[in-house]
Design a protein around this motif. Sequence first.
Motif, mmCIF file in Angstrom:
data_model
loop_
_atom_site.group_PDB
_atom_site.id
_atom_site.type_symbol
_atom_site.label_atom_id
_atom_site.label_comp_id
_atom_site.label_asym_id
_atom_site.label_seq_id
_atom_site.Cartn_x
_atom_site.Cartn_y
_atom_site.Cartn_z
ATOM 1 N N PHE A 206 13.486 -25.879 1.887
ATOM 2 C CA PHE A 206 14.049 -25.431 3.203
ATOM 3 C C PHE A 206 14.179 -25.961 4.577
ATOM 4 O O PHE A 206 14.974 -26.606 5.312
ATOM 5 C CB PHE A 206 14.477 -23.439 3.222
ATOM 6 C CG PHE A 206 14.947 -23.035 2.581
ATOM 7 C CD1 PHE A 206 16.269 -23.508 2.841
ATOM 8 C CD2 PHE A 206 14.582 -22.556 1.835
ATOM 9 C CE1 PHE A 206 17.007 -22.317 1.515
ATOM 10 C CE2 PHE A 206 14.638 -21.862 0.758
ATOM 11 C CZ PHE A 206 16.694 -21.664 0.897
ATOM 12 N N LYS B 174 19.055 -31.680 4.780
ATOM 13 C CA LYS B 174 20.260 -30.141 3.285
ATOM 14 C C LYS B 174 20.907 -30.999 4.077
ATOM 15 O O LYS B 174 21.443 -30.303 4.981
ATOM 16 C CB LYS B 174 19.198 -29.449 3.369
ATOM 17 C CG LYS B 174 19.582 -28.611 1.984
ATOM 18 C CD LYS B 174 18.533 -27.683 2.268
ATOM 19 C CE LYS B 174 18.591 -26.436 1.109
ATOM 20 N NZ LYS B 174 19.530 -25.742 1.554
ATOM 21 N N HIS C 155 24.238 -25.163 2.173
ATOM 22 C CA HIS C 155 23.862 -24.144 2.844
ATOM 23 C C HIS C 155 24.381 -22.578 1.699
ATOM 24 O O HIS C 155 25.237 -22.745 1.896
ATOM 25 C CB HIS C 155 23.335 -23.748 4.135
ATOM 26 C CG HIS C 155 22.626 -25.078 4.881
ATOM 27 N ND1 HIS C 155 22.019 -25.433 4.873
ATOM 28 C CD2 HIS C 155 23.797 -25.816 5.664
ATOM 29 C CE1 HIS C 155 21.965 -26.245 4.930
ATOM 30 N NE2 HIS C 155 23.027 -27.459 6.127
ATOM 31 N N TRP C 156 23.655 -22.165 1.426
ATOM 32 C CA TRP C 156 24.148 -20.876 1.012
ATOM 33 C C TRP C 156 24.436 -19.149 2.685
ATOM 34 O O TRP C 156 25.117 -19.463 2.976
ATOM 35 C CB TRP C 156 23.233 -20.121 0.039
ATOM 36 C CG TRP C 156 23.172 -18.749 -0.778
ATOM 37 C CD1 TRP C 156 24.523 -18.099 -1.201
ATOM 38 C CD2 TRP C 156 22.173 -18.127 -1.069
ATOM 39 N NE1 TRP C 156 24.857 -17.038 -1.490
ATOM 40 C CE2 TRP C 156 23.541 -16.877 -1.556
ATOM 41 C CE3 TRP C 156 21.600 -18.514 -1.422
ATOM 42 C CZ2 TRP C 156 22.618 -15.830 -2.083
ATOM 43 C CZ3 TRP C 156 20.605 -16.547 -2.560
ATOM 44 C CH2 TRP C 156 21.110 -16.145 -2.501
ATOM 45 N N GLU D 98 20.284 -20.704 7.061
ATOM 46 C CA GLU D 98 19.354 -22.190 6.657
ATOM 47 C C GLU D 98 19.924 -23.726 7.441
ATOM 48 O O GLU D 98 19.557 -24.896 7.848
ATOM 49 C CB GLU D 98 20.041 -22.567 5.182
ATOM 50 C CG GLU D 98 19.495 -21.057 4.116
ATOM 51 C CD GLU D 98 20.692 -21.952 2.285
ATOM 52 O OE1 GLU D 98 20.983 -22.198 2.480
ATOM 53 O OE2 GLU D 98 20.403 -20.273 2.016
ATOM 54 N N TYR E 105 24.549 -22.497 -5.842
ATOM 55 C CA TYR E 105 23.513 -21.734 -4.834
ATOM 56 C C TYR E 105 22.156 -20.879 -5.851
ATOM 57 O O TYR E 105 21.214 -20.782 -5.102
ATOM 58 C CB TYR E 105 24.330 -20.647 -4.489
ATOM 59 C CG TYR E 105 25.266 -20.585 -3.517
ATOM 60 C CD1 TYR E 105 24.925 -21.881 -2.283
ATOM 61 C CD2 TYR E 105 25.987 -19.823 -3.558
ATOM 62 C CE1 TYR E 105 26.247 -22.303 -1.372
ATOM 63 C CE2 TYR E 105 27.666 -20.499 -2.179
ATOM 64 C CZ TYR E 105 27.443 -21.624 -1.714
ATOM 65 O OH TYR E 105 28.335 -21.750 -0.893
ATOM 66 N N HIS F 141 18.603 -21.877 -4.087
ATOM 67 C CA HIS F 141 18.567 -21.390 -3.141
ATOM 68 C C HIS F 141 18.211 -20.075 -3.847
ATOM 69 O O HIS F 141 16.651 -19.581 -2.486
ATOM 70 C CB HIS F 141 19.741 -21.538 -2.463
ATOM 71 C CG HIS F 141 20.670 -22.273 -1.746
ATOM 72 N ND1 HIS F 141 20.895 -23.917 -2.842
ATOM 73 C CD2 HIS F 141 20.795 -23.531 -0.201
ATOM 74 C CE1 HIS F 141 21.711 -24.931 -1.996
ATOM 75 N NE2 HIS F 141 21.357 -24.698 -1.118
ATOM 76 N N TYR G 272 14.389 -18.947 -2.598
ATOM 77 C CA TYR G 272 14.105 -17.374 -1.721
ATOM 78 C C TYR G 272 13.434 -16.875 -2.316
ATOM 79 O O TYR G 272 12.042 -15.857 -1.775
ATOM 80 C CB TYR G 272 15.714 -16.538 -1.208
ATOM 81 C CG TYR G 272 16.477 -17.611 -0.172
ATOM 82 C CD1 TYR G 272 15.432 -17.273 1.007
ATOM 83 C CD2 TYR G 272 17.355 -17.432 -0.632
ATOM 84 C CE1 TYR G 272 16.310 -17.651 1.633
ATOM 85 C CE2 TYR G 272 18.433 -18.545 0.553
ATOM 86 C CZ TYR G 272 17.922 -18.443 1.981
ATOM 87 O OH TYR G 272 18.179 -19.138 3.035
#
Length: 338
Positions: free
Chosen positions: A138, A143, A146-147, A152, A281, A284, A288
Motif C-alpha cells: 500500500f 499504485k 485503489h479499492w 489507499e 480488488y 487488495h 488487508y
Amino acid sequence: MNRRLLRYLAFPLVMCGFGLAAILGFQGLEAAWLTLVLLLLEVSLSFDNAVVNARVLDRLTPGQQSFFLTWGLVIPVFGVRFLGPLLMVAIAGQVGLGEALDAALRHPNEYRKLLEIAEPRILAFGGMFLLMVFFHYFFDDAKTLHWWQALERRLSAAGRIEALEVAIALIILVALVFVAPVGLRGDLMVSGVLGVVLQLLTTSLADGFDSGPQMAVRSGIASLIYLELLDASFSLDGTIGAFAITDNIGLIMVGLGLGALFIRSLTLMLSRERALDHLIYLEHGAHYAIGALGLVMLAGIPLAAHHIHVPEWLTGLIGVLLLAIALWDSLRQRRASS
C-alpha cells in the motif's frame, strides 16, 4: 469454465478423501474429525496467502513455478509446521534438537509447553514479516488502482517518503516490546527485526534485478524465497493454534498439510486463469487480511501475558470476510464496466 476450474481442486480433494479415510481407519472418527477441523483452519487462515502467491508466481519461470508447486510444498509442510517450531522450541526452551524431537513424537504435552515458551518469538517474527508485506503493497506511490479510495490514496501518497513503512514497522515493534514482559523484550526485538529485514531483503532483491534472461532467473529465485517466507509466516500462527485443537503431531501435520495442498491448488488456479486481472480488488482484500493477521499475531503477545487468547477461527473469519467483500466489489465492478 466451472468444470475447468474444478480440475485444479481434483487432486487435493482426492488426497483429502484418502487422508481422512486413512485417519478414520487407523485412529477412529474423532481423529478424522479433528483432522478435518485442522484442514479447514489452514485454508481459512491461508486463503489470502494463495491470492498473494498467485501474483508473485507470475514472475517465476515455468521451472521455478513447478518447483514451488511440488517440492515447494515440502518446505511449508515439513519445514514450517514441524522442523521450524521444533528448532524454535529447542532454542527458546534451551534444550537440544533431539530432546525437542523426542518431546514432539513421544511427549506431546511437554512439547506443547515448550512451544508456548517459543510462541512469542515466533509471533513477533511472523507478525512483523506480514505487516511489512502489507506496508510494501500500500505504501507505493506508483499504485494507481485503489479499492478503498480515501485510505489507499493517502497511503500511496505517503509512499513517496523513503523508508516510511520501515519506520512505522519499527515504531510498532518498539511499542510491542515496551508493553511485553521484561524477560521477553530482547528476544522479541531480535525476532521482530529479523522479520522486517528478511521481508525487505527478499522483496528488494526481486524488485531490484533488471529485465534480461540472467537477471530474470535471479529475480525469480528471490521471488521463490519470498514465497516460501510468506508461506512460513502464514503457517506459524496456524501451527501454534493447531495445538489448541489437538496435541497429536501426526494429526496436525496431516490436517495442515492437506490444507496447504488446497492452498497450492488455489494459487495455481488464480495464476493460470489470470483471475486477478479480472477480479481487480481481490489482491487488495488479501493484503488487508495479511495486515490484520500480522496485527493479531503481534497483539497476541501482550494478550497472552494476561492469559487472553485470540481464537484462530476469529482470525480466519476476518480474512475470509475481507476477501469476500473484495470479491463482491470486484464482480460488481466487472459487471458495471462490461
